[in-house]
Design a protein around this motif. Structure first.
Motif, PDB file in Angstrom:
ATOM      1  N   GLN A  27       0.847  -1.188   0.000  1.00 48.74           N
ATOM      2  CA  GLN A  27       0.000   0.000   0.000  1.00 48.74           C
ATOM      3  C   GLN A  27       0.885   1.242   0.000  1.00 48.74           C
ATOM      4  OE1 GLN A  27      -2.507   1.481   3.500  1.00 48.74           O
ATOM      5  NE2 GLN A  27      -4.046   0.452   2.264  1.00 48.74           N
ATOM      6  N   GLY A  28       0.558   2.176  -0.848  1.00 44.02           N
ATOM      7  CA  GLY A  28       1.366   3.382  -0.948  1.00 44.02           C
ATOM      8  C   GLY A  28       2.054   3.466  -2.296  1.00 44.02           C
ATOM      9  N   GLU A  29       2.849   4.495  -2.493  1.00 45.86           N
ATOM     10  CA  GLU A  29       3.519   4.731  -3.770  1.00 45.86           C
ATOM     11  C   GLU A  29       4.805   3.924  -3.827  1.00 45.86           C
ATOM     12  OE1 GLU A  29       3.817   8.934  -4.415  1.00 45.86           O
ATOM     13  OE2 GLU A  29       1.777   9.288  -3.706  1.00 45.86           O
ATOM     14  N   ALA A  30       4.643   2.659  -4.286  1.00 39.40           N
ATOM     15  CA  ALA A  30       5.771   1.729  -4.287  1.00 39.40           C
ATOM     16  C   ALA A  30       6.787   2.046  -5.363  1.00 39.40           C
ATOM     17  CB  ALA A  30       5.267   0.300  -4.440  1.00 39.40           C
ATOM     18  N   THR A  31       6.385   2.767  -6.379  1.00 35.65           N
ATOM     19  CA  THR A  31       7.320   3.219  -7.403  1.00 35.65           C
ATOM     20  C   THR A  31       7.114   4.713  -7.607  1.00 35.65           C
ATOM     21  OG1 THR A  31       5.764   2.765  -9.203  1.00 35.65           O
ATOM     22  CG2 THR A  31       7.263   0.992  -8.581  1.00 35.65           C
ATOM     23  N   GLY A  32       8.170   5.401  -7.973  1.00 38.38           N
ATOM     24  CA  GLY A  32       8.038   6.835  -8.169  1.00 38.38           C
ATOM     25  C   GLY A  32       9.397   7.498  -8.305  1.00 38.38           C
ATOM     26  N   THR A  33       9.434   8.764  -7.921  1.00 41.20           N
ATOM     27  CA  THR A  33      10.651   9.560  -8.059  1.00 41.20           C
ATOM     28  C   THR A  33      10.983  10.222  -6.735  1.00 41.20           C
ATOM     29  OG1 THR A  33       9.996  10.020 -10.341  1.00 41.20           O
ATOM     30  CG2 THR A  33      11.742  11.382  -9.403  1.00 41.20           C
ATOM     31  N   PHE A  34      12.269  10.183  -6.337  1.00 40.52           N
ATOM     32  CA  PHE A  34      12.694  10.847  -5.112  1.00 40.52           C
ATOM     33  C   PHE A  34      12.469  12.361  -5.251  1.00 40.52           C
ATOM     34  CE2 PHE A  34      15.333   6.979  -4.829  1.00 40.52           C
ATOM     35  CZ  PHE A  34      15.016   6.587  -3.538  1.00 40.52           C
ATOM     36  N   GLY A  35      11.975  12.961  -4.142  1.00 41.03           N
ATOM     37  CA  GLY A  35      11.736  14.401  -4.147  1.00 41.03           C
ATOM     38  C   GLY A  35      11.956  14.985  -2.772  1.00 41.03           C
ATOM     39  N   ASP A  36      11.455  16.209  -2.574  1.00 41.79           N
ATOM     40  CA  ASP A  36      11.638  16.862  -1.279  1.00 41.79           C
ATOM     41  C   ASP A  36      10.551  16.485  -0.286  1.00 41.79           C
ATOM     42  OD1 ASP A  36       9.531  18.136  -2.427  1.00 41.79           O
ATOM     43  OD2 ASP A  36      10.410  20.150  -2.439  1.00 41.79           O
ATOM     44  N   VAL A  37       9.690  15.548  -0.696  1.00 38.53           N
ATOM     45  CA  VAL A  37       8.680  14.997   0.205  1.00 38.53           C
ATOM     46  C   VAL A  37       8.950  13.501   0.351  1.00 38.53           C
ATOM     47  CG1 VAL A  37       6.235  14.551   0.565  1.00 38.53           C
ATOM     48  CG2 VAL A  37       6.959  16.712  -0.462  1.00 38.53           C
ATOM     49  N   GLY A  38       9.073  13.060   1.569  1.00 35.84           N
ATOM     50  CA  GLY A  38       9.326  11.650   1.803  1.00 35.84           C
ATOM     51  C   GLY A  38       8.088  10.810   1.507  1.00 35.84           C
ATOM     52  N   HIS A  39       8.299   9.538   1.245  1.00 35.12           N
ATOM     53  CA  HIS A  39       7.197   8.613   0.970  1.00 35.12           C
ATOM     54  C   HIS A  39       7.262   7.468   1.978  1.00 35.12           C
ATOM     55  CE1 HIS A  39       6.400  10.567  -2.904  1.00 35.12           C
ATOM     56  NE2 HIS A  39       7.719  10.583  -3.072  1.00 35.12           N
ATOM     57  N   THR A  40       6.080   7.001   2.356  1.00 39.11           N
ATOM     58  CA  THR A  40       5.993   5.820   3.213  1.00 39.11           C
ATOM     59  C   THR A  40       5.233   4.743   2.459  1.00 39.11           C
ATOM     60  OG1 THR A  40       6.012   7.125   5.246  1.00 39.11           O
ATOM     61  CG2 THR A  40       5.192   4.859   5.390  1.00 39.11           C
ATOM     62  N   VAL A  41       5.819   3.578   2.352  1.00 44.63           N
ATOM     63  CA  VAL A  41       5.209   2.439   1.681  1.00 44.63           C
ATOM     64  C   VAL A  41       4.980   1.352   2.723  1.00 44.63           C
ATOM     65  CG1 VAL A  41       5.487   0.681  -0.105  1.00 44.63           C
ATOM     66  CG2 VAL A  41       6.348   3.011  -0.488  1.00 44.63           C
ATOM     67  N   TYR A  42       3.775   0.780   2.715  1.00 52.29           N
ATOM     68  CA  TYR A  42       3.432  -0.243   3.699  1.00 52.29           C
ATOM     69  C   TYR A  42       3.417  -1.616   3.034  1.00 52.29           C
ATOM     70  CZ  TYR A  42       1.935   3.657   6.625  1.00 52.29           C
ATOM     71  OH  TYR A  42       1.892   4.799   7.362  1.00 52.29           O
ATOM     72  N   TYR A  43       4.241  -2.505   3.544  1.00 45.68           N
ATOM     73  CA  TYR A  43       4.133  -3.915   3.188  1.00 45.68           C
ATOM     74  C   TYR A  43       3.168  -4.525   4.193  1.00 45.68           C
ATOM     75  CZ  TYR A  43       7.615  -4.641  -0.485  1.00 45.68           C
ATOM     76  OH  TYR A  43       8.273  -4.670  -1.680  1.00 45.68           O
ATOM     77  N   ARG A  44       1.987  -4.921   3.707  1.00 42.49           N
ATOM     78  CA  ARG A  44       0.934  -5.373   4.613  1.00 42.49           C
ATOM     79  C   ARG A  44       0.874  -6.902   4.653  1.00 42.49           C
ATOM     80  NH1 ARG A  44      -4.563  -2.539   4.332  1.00 42.49           N
ATOM     81  NH2 ARG A  44      -4.840  -3.774   2.440  1.00 42.49           N
ATOM     82  N   TYR A  45       0.713  -7.412   5.873  1.00 37.77           N
ATOM     83  CA  TYR A  45       0.661  -8.848   6.109  1.00 37.77           C
ATOM     84  C   TYR A  45      -0.603  -9.187   6.889  1.00 37.77           C
ATOM     85  CZ  TYR A  45       5.640  -9.007   4.842  1.00 37.77           C
ATOM     86  OH  TYR A  45       6.826  -8.916   4.193  1.00 37.77           O
ATOM     87  N   THR A  46      -1.098 -10.421   6.729  1.00 38.75           N
ATOM     88  CA  THR A  46      -2.232 -10.896   7.528  1.00 38.75           C
ATOM     89  C   THR A  46      -1.766 -12.017   8.437  1.00 38.75           C
ATOM     90  OG1 THR A  46      -2.856 -12.420   5.757  1.00 38.75           O
ATOM     91  CG2 THR A  46      -3.984 -10.276   5.832  1.00 38.75           C
ATOM     92  N   LYS A  47      -2.324 -12.032   9.623  1.00 37.07           N
ATOM     93  CA  LYS A  47      -1.938 -13.045  10.603  1.00 37.07           C
ATOM     94  C   LYS A  47      -2.470 -14.401  10.170  1.00 37.07           C
ATOM     95  CE  LYS A  47      -1.313 -13.420  15.577  1.00 37.07           C
ATOM     96  NZ  LYS A  47      -1.556 -12.774  16.878  1.00 37.07           N
TER      97      LYS A  47
END
Length: 753
Positions: free
Chosen positions: A457-477
């Motif tokens: 979940q999140g922007e897993a691909t893109g371009t580095f910029g002056d705003v940081g990105h957070t990408v979530y690798y989601r797992y289920t129990k």
């Protein structure tokens, strides 16, 4: 002495009644009631007579009754039987057969006819029997249930025909019993049967079936339900039986131990043992599958019985190896970015030598000055002895902050059902302004104990910029799945509405509901040929009994508009009775397109693509909108309704295996759930930028177009999701604005409708 009996012209020599002999057969039901059958005309072929002789047992009085009848060549007959379905499946005649007559081509009603009223009133009202249906042909419920064409469910009404018709009203008990037998493979009973009794057409709950049974000191283990049998979903109108088969529990034999040894230094072991177990008399085979690749050694052969049978004494087989001659080995030194391991930032160095030679990777000659980076530490065995397998040492560096240094991408590993609870260490990916990044690579996917990877979940691909990105690798129990309850409804019984017995006349007129109606499975179960889509992550399997090793394809959970679709071609059930769909993959942009296999039929996971219910309002959710048509086959296009349009509908129609909604103007739109959603749903029209973002050329953020400052207000044209055709990624929501696409992440933008 019978007060009344049929007149016998041969035995009774009276002149007067002999002029009117009976032209039909008669018999006594009771001392005062006769039944007549086989009506024949007299010599004129038009008339006949029912003649009877009565006597008074208390006096000398006697008499004759002659009832003439006239044949109607245009009349048709319907013979009505009344039978009780017994628990063993046999049917018992409850009353004499009634004969209804009428002109050919006219209508009849079995439940409203003078010939049947008396008997029906007695059975339904007085005896309070329960009717389950009216059948033609043999009238047997067993034939109807077997669907062999010998008995079919029919209505109470019909039309008289030249050929006589037979109808059987079947009555049944309010309860039935399912008997559960426990037998060995030869059919011998192992323990007393279990009987479960319940009201007919109510849910049947299978009691706990023992896994083992001990008889005469022999232990039997459960093998399964007898071939051809299935556990009923409901109590039927007849008794049923189930038979569980057990097999003799094989006697455990002593194991065969496979040992990996140095041939020249036996019994010195150089690898982990393997244990082979089995039953007495079973065969084993220590073949090439048991060979191990042991560093520094070469396989030389097998010592001992490589094949044989399990016995009551332990056996050992030796896999022999010879030691390889000493070869030069190495220690590899790699220079990596501490925040982006294992990304290498300098040429690796190698320390060579013989096995056992000492080495020291901390010497100054191995420490490099790398432009743009500062040395941080050494990771790995920096000193020691060169080993057979070789070693790797990492010199770790920290990237220097530069003017063009971009904000990093942070990867968090979280529980999908308990966000933002983290279940693994964060990772950080750094880069320069304008550089591309992609964190979908397998190196970023962690194996986390007790969890299964779900999606990104999140922007897993893109371009580095002056705003940081957070990408979530989601797992289920991980947890054990609950199998669905099989759907198998029996025939719905018909309970007639009792009519009170009138006092006095007229003749009673019972009005029970008619005929047996076959119910279909739950409306949630898709029909053959119907399209379905997946709501959650599912797999396509080779067989109905789902096994991990037989998965053909996987489908990630997707947004409603992009859910993967299948066409149902048949049904199947697993060994435990779980319903499966036999399907064809129709995701034309996926590698799995055209594949055939089995998927779950659980409604929580898979359901029909088209609505099957009425709604007053629909909202268009398809990014490209939906079209309005003049015809229900969706021809005669009128116009296109944009995403977010709320439509009032007044009707619901079916077209083949799809559905349409009728608009107030008499036109039609699709009932496809991927395109429309029931109810009113607000469409974003404006957003405000909370943190600086970028404008991209397409929904997948393939090319950055420009920077957008905090506080900017943007007009939203529509929303969409990235990775539309991916079967492995959920996708991220985007907004289409003037000139391109922007993120819909609420950390960066806010809807201000």
């Amino acid at each position: 002495m019978k007060p009344v009996k049929p007149f016998d012209v041969k035995a009774e020599k009276s002149n007067y009644p002999s002029l009117y002999p009976s032209t039909s057969d008669a018999g006594n039901i009771d001392p005062i009631t006769l039944t007549w059958t086989n009506f024949l005309p007299d010599q004129t072929k038009l008339y006949g007579s029912m003649s009877s002789h009565w006597t008074d047992p208390n006096s000398d009085f006697e008499g004759w009754i002659m009832v003439p009848y006239q044949f109607n060549e245009t009349a048709g007959n319907v013979f009505v039987n009344y039978q009780l379905l017994q628990p063993n499946g046999n049917q018992l005649q409850l009353a004499p057969t009634s004969t209804m007559s009428g002109n050919v081509g006219t209508n009849y009603d079995i439940l409203n006819n003078p010939s049947t009223n008396y008997t029906l009133n007695k059975l339904f009202v007085e005896d309070k029997l329960k009717g389950i249906g009216i059948f033609d042909g043999t009238g047997r419920y067993a034939d109807f249930k077997a669907n062999n064409g010998k008995a079919n469910s029919v209505g109470q009404a019909g039309t008289y025909t030249e050929q006589p018709q037979t109808r059987t009203i079947v009555f049944a008990s309010d309860s039935s019993t399912v008997t559960i037998n426990y037998e060995d493979e030869a059919g011998n009973q192992l323990q007393a049967p279990t009987s479960v009794t319940g009201n007919t057409n109510t849910d049947f709950a299978l009691p706990t079936i023992p896994e083992t049974i001990t008889k005469d000191d022999v232990v039997y283990t459960l093998k399964g339900l007898k071939d051809g049998q299935t556990v009923p979903a409901k109590f039927d109108f007849v008794d049923e039986s189930l038979t569980y088969i057990y097999q003799v529990k094989p006697t455990e034999a002593k194991p065969v131990t496979v040992k990996y040894v140095d041939k020249d230094n036996m019994p010195h072991e150089i690898g982990p043992q393997k244990i082979i177990t089995g039953k007495l008399g079973e065969t084993y085979n220590v073949n090439d599958d048991y060979k191990l690749a042991i560093p520094g050694y070469t396989f030389a052969g097998i010592s001992g019985n490589a094949t044989g049978t399990f016995e009551d004494t332990a056996q050992t087989v030796y896999m022999q190896y010879t030691k390889n001659p000493a070869q030069p080995k190495s220690v590899t030194i790699r220079y990596v970015d501490i925040d982006n391991m294992p990304h290498e930032i300098g040429p690796e160095k190698v320390i060579t030598g013989k096995i056992g030679d000492p080495y020291n990777a901390t010497e100054a000659q191995y420490k490099l000055n790398i432009d743009g980076y500062t040395f941080k530490d050494i990771q790995g065995p920096a000193t020691g002895q060169i080993s057979e397998s070789g070693q790797t040492v990492y010199y770790r560096y920290k990237r220097d902050q530069a003017k063009n240094e971009a904000k990093p991408v942070t990867i968090r590993y979280v529980d999908a059902n308990n966000m933002p609870h983290e279940i693994g260490p964060q990772r950080t990916v750094a880069g320069a302004m304008g550089d591309r990044y992609d964190v979908t690579d397998g190196q970023y996917k962690l194996s986390i104990n007790g969890y299964t990877f779900k999606d990104i979940q999140g922007e897993a691909t893109g371009t580095f910029g002056d705003v940081g990105h957070t990408v979530y690798y989601r797992y289920t129990k991980d947890q054990a799945p609950t199998p669905p309850t099989p759907v198998n409804p029996p025939v719905n019984p018909v309970t007639p509405k009792p009519v009170p017995k009138p006092d006095p006349s007229p003749t009673p007129q019972p009005q029970p509901e008619t005929a047996v109606k076959e119910t279909t499975e739950s409306a949630a179960i898709a029909k053959k040929g119907e399209a379905v889509y997946a709501l959650k992550k599912i797999y396509l399997y080779q067989h109905a009994d789902f096994k991990k090793g037989e998965r053909l394809a996987g489908y990630a959970k997707k947004p409603r508009i992009n859910r993967p679709m299948f066409v149902v071609t048949d049904y199947a059930k697993s060994k435990n009775g779980a319903l499966r769909y036999v399907v064809k993959d129709v995701n034309h942009h996926a590698k799995s397109d055209g594949m055939k296999g089995y998927i779950t039929a659980q409604y929580a996971y898979v359901r029909p693509v088209y609505y099957h219910s009425k709604h007053q309002t629909l909202t268009v959710i398809n990014p490209t909108g939906v079209n309005e048509y003049t015809n229900k086959n969706l021809t005669g296009k009128i116009k296109n309704f944009k995403q977010g349009t709320q439509l009032k509908v007044k009707g619901f129609v079916k077209h083949n295996l799809t559905t349409r909604y009728l608009l107030s103007n008499g036109h039609y739109i699709t009932g496809n759930r991927k395109l429309v959603m029931a109810g009113k749903h607000t469409q974003p029209t404006k957003i405000k930028v909370k943190k600086s973002i970028y404008l991209y050329k397409n929904v997948d953020f393939g090319k950055r177009l420009k920077h957008i400052k905090k506080g900017t207000i943007l007009k939203v044209k529509k929303w969409d999701y990235s990775y539309q055709y991916s079967t492995t990624t959920f996708g991220a929501k985007r907004y289409l604005v003037a000139g391109g696409y922007v993120t819909a992440n609420t950390h960066f933008v806010k809807v201000i409708n």
